[in-house]
Each structure stands twice: as C-alpha cells, then as structure tokens.
Motif scaffolding. Sequence first.
Motif, PDB file in Angstrom:
ATOM      1  N   PHE A 108       0.959  -1.255  -0.060  1.00 32.19           N
ATOM      2  CA  PHE A 108       0.048  -0.078   0.146  1.00 32.19           C
ATOM      3  C   PHE A 108       1.046   1.282   0.105  1.00 32.19           C
ATOM      4  O   PHE A 108       1.823   1.162   0.442  1.00 32.19           O
ATOM      5  N   GLY A 109       0.405   2.343  -0.387  1.00 33.16           N
ATOM      6  CA  GLY A 109       1.065   3.756  -0.514  1.00 33.16           C
ATOM      7  C   GLY A 109       2.205   3.388  -1.531  1.00 33.16           C
ATOM      8  O   GLY A 109       2.998   4.197  -1.232  1.00 33.16           O
ATOM      9  N   ALA A 110       1.801   2.694  -2.541  1.00 31.65           N
ATOM     10  CA  ALA A 110       2.774   2.553  -3.743  1.00 31.65           C
ATOM     11  C   ALA A 110       2.016   3.007  -4.861  1.00 31.65           C
ATOM     12  O   ALA A 110       1.357   2.242  -5.647  1.00 31.65           O
ATOM     13  N   ARG A 111       2.499   4.294  -5.233  1.00 30.67           N
ATOM     14  CA  ARG A 111       1.815   4.771  -6.729  1.00 30.67           C
ATOM     15  C   ARG A 111       2.559   4.398  -7.758  1.00 30.67           C
ATOM     16  O   ARG A 111       3.900   4.980  -7.908  1.00 30.67           O
ATOM     17  N   VAL A 112       2.125   3.894  -8.901  1.00 32.88           N
ATOM     18  CA  VAL A 112       2.828   3.887 -10.212  1.00 32.88           C
ATOM     19  C   VAL A 112       2.786   5.008 -10.991  1.00 32.88           C
ATOM     20  O   VAL A 112       1.862   5.365 -11.311  1.00 32.88           O
ATOM     21  N   THR A 113       3.973   5.504 -11.185  1.00 31.80           N
ATOM     22  CA  THR A 113       4.034   6.709 -11.962  1.00 31.80           C
ATOM     23  C   THR A 113       4.795   6.424 -13.482  1.00 31.80           C
ATOM     24  O   THR A 113       4.587   7.374 -14.120  1.00 31.80           O
ATOM     25  N   GLY A 114       5.152   5.126 -13.837  1.00 34.19           N
ATOM     26  CA  GLY A 114       5.716   4.856 -15.109  1.00 34.19           C
ATOM     27  C   GLY A 114       5.837   3.520 -15.398  1.00 34.19           C
ATOM     28  O   GLY A 114       6.275   2.843 -14.565  1.00 34.19           O
ATOM     29  N   VAL A 115       5.713   3.127 -16.661  1.00 30.40           N
ATOM     30  CA  VAL A 115       5.868   1.777 -16.983  1.00 30.40           C
ATOM     31  C   VAL A 115       6.388   1.838 -18.393  1.00 30.40           C
ATOM     32  O   VAL A 115       5.992   2.388 -19.323  1.00 30.40           O
ATOM     33  N   PHE A 133       9.627  -5.426 -18.129  1.00 29.62           N
ATOM     34  CA  PHE A 133       9.046  -4.491 -17.746  1.00 29.62           C
ATOM     35  C   PHE A 133       9.667  -3.536 -16.850  1.00 29.62           C
ATOM     36  O   PHE A 133      10.051  -4.423 -15.773  1.00 29.62           O
ATOM     37  N   VAL A 134       9.881  -2.343 -16.981  1.00 26.17           N
ATOM     38  CA  VAL A 134      10.122  -1.668 -15.776  1.00 26.17           C
ATOM     39  C   VAL A 134       9.091  -0.754 -15.428  1.00 26.17           C
ATOM     40  O   VAL A 134       8.636   0.220 -15.809  1.00 26.17           O
ATOM     41  N   VAL A 135       9.156  -0.700 -13.831  1.00 27.20           N
ATOM     42  CA  VAL A 135       7.711   0.115 -13.322  1.00 27.20           C
ATOM     43  C   VAL A 135       8.402   1.164 -12.199  1.00 27.20           C
ATOM     44  O   VAL A 135       9.131   0.592 -11.413  1.00 27.20           O
ATOM     45  N   HIS A 136       8.219   2.323 -12.394  1.00 27.10           N
ATOM     46  CA  HIS A 136       8.498   3.207 -11.452  1.00 27.10           C
ATOM     47  C   HIS A 136       7.640   3.413 -10.495  1.00 27.10           C
ATOM     48  O   HIS A 136       6.413   3.840 -10.914  1.00 27.10           O
ATOM     49  N   VAL A 137       7.738   3.350  -9.406  1.00 23.95           N
ATOM     50  CA  VAL A 137       6.895   3.585  -8.200  1.00 23.95           C
ATOM     51  C   VAL A 137       7.181   4.590  -7.194  1.00 23.95           C
ATOM     52  O   VAL A 137       8.428   4.914  -6.730  1.00 23.95           O
ATOM     53  N   GLU A 138       6.400   5.518  -6.706  1.00 23.65           N
ATOM     54  CA  GLU A 138       6.690   6.630  -5.642  1.00 23.65           C
ATOM     55  C   GLU A 138       5.665   6.187  -4.420  1.00 23.65           C
ATOM     56  O   GLU A 138       4.653   5.944  -4.519  1.00 23.65           O
ATOM     57  N   HIS A 139       6.475   6.018  -3.485  1.00 26.65           N
ATOM     58  CA  HIS A 139       6.134   5.515  -2.143  1.00 26.65           C
ATOM     59  C   HIS A 139       5.228   6.970  -1.312  1.00 26.65           C
ATOM     60  O   HIS A 139       5.784   8.077  -1.679  1.00 26.65           O
ATOM     61  N   ALA A 140       4.582   6.425  -0.293  1.00 23.09           N
ATOM     62  CA  ALA A 140       3.780   7.633   0.387  1.00 23.09           C
ATOM     63  C   ALA A 140       4.947   8.491   1.103  1.00 23.09           C
ATOM     64  O   ALA A 140       4.600   9.670   1.275  1.00 23.09           O
ATOM     65  N   ASP A 141       6.088   7.944   1.630  1.00 23.94           N
ATOM     66  CA  ASP A 141       7.177   8.654   2.274  1.00 23.94           C
ATOM     67  C   ASP A 141       7.826   9.419   1.326  1.00 23.94           C
ATOM     68  O   ASP A 141       8.986  10.225   1.848  1.00 23.94           O
ATOM     69  N   GLY A 142       7.543   9.310   0.069  1.00 23.70           N
ATOM     70  CA  GLY A 142       8.409  10.117  -1.180  1.00 23.70           C
ATOM     71  C   GLY A 142       9.602   9.395  -1.576  1.00 23.70           C
ATOM     72  O   GLY A 142      10.210   9.778  -2.392  1.00 23.70           O
ATOM     73  N   ARG A 143       9.666   8.154  -1.106  1.00 23.46           N
ATOM     74  CA  ARG A 143      10.730   7.364  -1.701  1.00 23.46           C
ATOM     75  C   ARG A 143      10.550   6.884  -2.773  1.00 23.46           C
ATOM     76  O   ARG A 143       9.254   6.504  -3.140  1.00 23.46           O
ATOM     77  N   GLU A 144      11.374   6.700  -3.911  1.00 23.35           N
ATOM     78  CA  GLU A 144      11.219   6.004  -5.424  1.00 23.35           C
ATOM     79  C   GLU A 144      11.688   4.579  -5.442  1.00 23.35           C
ATOM     80  O   GLU A 144      12.840   4.472  -4.825  1.00 23.35           O
ATOM     81  N   GLU A 145      11.251   4.066  -6.280  1.00 22.15           N
ATOM     82  CA  GLU A 145      11.679   2.670  -6.304  1.00 22.15           C
ATOM     83  C   GLU A 145      11.345   2.137  -7.857  1.00 22.15           C
ATOM     84  O   GLU A 145      10.646   2.503  -8.520  1.00 22.15           O
ATOM     85  N   PRO A 316     -10.137   6.840 -18.327  1.00 22.91           N
ATOM     86  CA  PRO A 316      -8.976   6.053 -17.859  1.00 22.91           C
ATOM     87  C   PRO A 316      -7.588   7.200 -17.874  1.00 22.91           C
ATOM     88  O   PRO A 316      -7.734   8.106 -18.741  1.00 22.91           O
ATOM     89  N   ASP A 317      -6.767   6.892 -16.914  1.00 23.21           N
ATOM     90  CA  ASP A 317      -5.651   7.597 -16.803  1.00 23.21           C
ATOM     91  C   ASP A 317      -4.517   6.968 -17.726  1.00 23.21           C
ATOM     92  O   ASP A 317      -4.238   5.900 -16.982  1.00 23.21           O
ATOM     93  N   LEU A 318      -4.130   7.438 -18.500  1.00 25.10           N
ATOM     94  CA  LEU A 318      -3.106   6.332 -19.333  1.00 25.10           C
ATOM     95  C   LEU A 318      -1.880   7.211 -19.482  1.00 25.10           C
ATOM     96  O   LEU A 318      -0.653   6.737 -19.966  1.00 25.10           O
ATOM     97  N   THR A 319      -1.647   8.057 -18.711  1.00 25.25           N
ATOM     98  CA  THR A 319      -0.427   8.876 -18.697  1.00 25.25           C
ATOM     99  C   THR A 319       0.814   7.995 -18.111  1.00 25.25           C
ATOM    100  O   THR A 319       1.951   8.195 -18.934  1.00 25.25           O
ATOM    101  N   PHE A 320       0.599   7.165 -17.244  1.00 28.24           N
ATOM    102  CA  PHE A 320       1.881   6.503 -16.866  1.00 28.24           C
ATOM    103  C   PHE A 320       2.043   5.203 -17.639  1.00 28.24           C
ATOM    104  O   PHE A 320       3.295   4.608 -17.349  1.00 28.24           O
TER     105      PHE A 320
END
Length: 454
Positions: A108-115, A133-145, A316-320
């Motif tokens: 949870f708290g893991a928002r996908v920002t790009g694929v 696939f490489v998936v960019h994730v932004e966590h609720a604490d601001g950390r990126e993964e 739909p949000d298709l931006t990411f």
Amino acid sequence: MTAPATTDLPVLVIGAGPAGLAAAAHLEDRGLDFLVLEAGRHAGAATRDWAHVRLFSTWGEVVDPAAEKLLAPTGWVKPDAAAYPTGGDWAEYYLQPLAGVLGARVRFGARVTGVSRTGRDRIVDADRDAQPFVVHVEHADGREERVFARAVIDASGTWSTPSPAGGSGLAALGERAAADRITYRVPDLKDPAVRARYAGKRTAVVGSGASAFTALAYLADLAKADEGAGTKALWVLRRGISGSTFGGGEADQLPARGALGLAAKAAVDAGYADAVTGFRTQAFERDGDGRLVLVGEDGRRLDAVDEVIVLTGFRPDLTFLDELRLGLDERLQAPAELAPLIDPNQHSCGTVYPHGVNELSHPEKDVYLVGMKSYGRAPTFLAMTGYEQVRSIAAHLAGDREAAERVELTLPETGVCGGAGLFDQPEITEQSGGGCCAAPATLAIGEPAASGGC
C-alpha cells in the motif's frame, strides 16, 4: 541497474481493488509470482470513496471464485449471497480480508508513475518483447523505487479521473477555479458536514445517468427534511427530455436502475428539481456573492447556484503508460478488440459477452488493462466480467491456452440485473437474473438512457 531474467520476475498488478485483487488470487491459484501495488492506504481505496452507496449486485455476484477459495481456509464467512453490499461493505468484508490473505505481496502507499520496457522507450523495436517491464513507483514517504516485471496487469480503474462539466469533454472555462463549489461524486448526505453544505442551497446537477438520478433523489430527500427547507436542485442535461430520459421505470429489467429513474422523475414532478435541457456548459462565472453561474455554449446563462455536482462519467488515466505501445480505440480509449463489444450506443450491462486475453491484448506483449479501466469511457462494466478477464489472463500467463480461451462465465442474454441500488424496498430487490452490474449508482453503470448519458 541490470534487470533480472524475465522468467524470474513477478507479474505486476496495479491496484488493490476488486479486479486487481481477483487477478492476484488467480495468479496465486496458478502458482505464479506476483506483486500488487496500491496507491491508497487500504484495499479498495476507491471503493471506500463511495462507501455510502449500495451496489446493484448481490454478494453472490461480487465475490471472485478464486478469491473465495483463498479466503475459505482462514475462517472467512461469505456474506449472505442474496444481500446487496454497499461500497463500504465490499471493501471491509471482502477486499480487505483478501488483501490480508495475499500478505506482503500487496503493498500500500505505492503509486505507479511510469511503466516501460527495460532500456527501451516506445520508439525502439530491437529485441523489445524479450525485455522485462520496468515500473517506477513513488511511495507515500516520498521514496522512489524501480520494480521489474514479466507482465503488467493494470487494474487501477477510472475513479481518479472523472470527466469534467465542459460540453466538449474539456474542463469548462473557470471550472478549475470554481473547485471549491464543485464535486464530481454523489455526496454522502448522511454525513452531517456534507449535509450542511447542501441544506437550504441551490445545487446544479450536471449529468443524465444513474449518478445524476441518485443525486437528485438525495437532494429531494434533503429538501423534505426539517433542516433542508429551501434545498433546490437544477438538473442540467446536454440533451432534451424524452420518454426514455428517466429509464424504463417499473418496466426496466434493472429494477434498481428503474427505481432511480422514477425517483429522479418524482423529484422533478414534485418541484424539488428544475430541468434545463440542451445545455452544454462552456464556462463557470462568479456572481457578486461568489455563487456560480453556468454559461452554455449557446450563450444561455443559468441563475446562480451555490454548489455544482458534476456527474458526467469517468475516463482512464493513461499517462503513466505512455511509453508502452497500447492498441486503444480512438473513441472509448478501450482495447481495440474490446471496444466494438462495449459500445454504449449498442450494449447494456448484460449484452456484452464475456471476454478475456484475446480481446484485452495490445501490440505491447503481456500488458493488460482490466476491470473498469479496460472499458475506457464506456459505462457498461460488470464486476463478474472483470473476474472473467483476469481468470483468462492468469491462465494465459501460466501457459494454459485452452483455459485462457474458454469462457467460464454465463450471462443472461437480456442483461437482466437485480439490485438494491439507491433503495432497499422489497419490490425492487427481487432477483430476475444474474450477472448484474457490480458498480455503485455513482458510476452510472448499465444501459444509458436513450436520450444520451452525459
């Protein structure tokens, strides 16, 4: 960072709502590794936003079989199959326990920002399908993964991207500046704070589907209450009123939808709402008191209102997903092979036959849009159909082509659906068929009125 071999990677599921968690359950049933990323803090985060709205479907129609199989050993007791859950019930008594069974593989708290494909933007052809696939994730604490995956199932839905009031599909001039007086959801008038916002006020309701019917009925009920004296609705329709504007009424094969239409008609007939037809909003302006004036494309200016409820659908949000090669219909923004089957001009909720991996595939191999998102801008989605989608995809990813192409869901040809919808009266909760529209009234699910849903 070097990506591991594709065969060693999990299937990445975006969204821990009904379709996303069902996908995870089917992947688990197939013995496939997976990871679910959810931007919200809980399972069914979007579903909880309409916790006060009752579904048109029974519990028996909104629990996925593979999910039930996972839950059974935990002592989970399935709610009464004939009862109708609210959005809150669905999230609390089914989605959250299911996420708990799936454990740490739901984050949870893991928002996908790009694929994208590893080392390949959407332009590059060379060896593309072999790259993970490489998936960019932004966590609720601001950390990126950065997460790698063998396949991506996007079940993020459309709830976060409601359509605007503007008649052209774009936000009306001044719409964003008027955000303090506009909502894009059916308000929960049982909440005292929300109730106070609309009590005694003049509210414009923009839209012509079940969502608008629900809002009109809620506001009419508020107007009848002691604290609601003076509450008035202005119903803004982009087309005219015809005999089918309010749906089929008592003859509607969707009893809940028929009841909603009758409630909206009653609100208008009783004077709790005035209808404005053929009005396509071009701009929002403020009067001297800060109230909103809706201006139409034809130059008409409506009397000022205190609040506006915009219920014109979702998209739909298709931006990411912009670096992926998606094959989408130019009108609905749904997968090209699926779009003709779900055209809202031709189909109601029960006339769209079950479909799976074949209709949901894209030029980009092993990426799938499922659930509400697979339907793009079409408002005819069924939860049971979504469960069949992910069953087929999981079978395909497991190499079971026969199961992937086999239809395991039977829907009534008539599209008959039971459901409680807005009301719980016995006369409209009678079952007249299965395969019901599993969505809240706030989503305008089901067959649009012939006058055209806006």
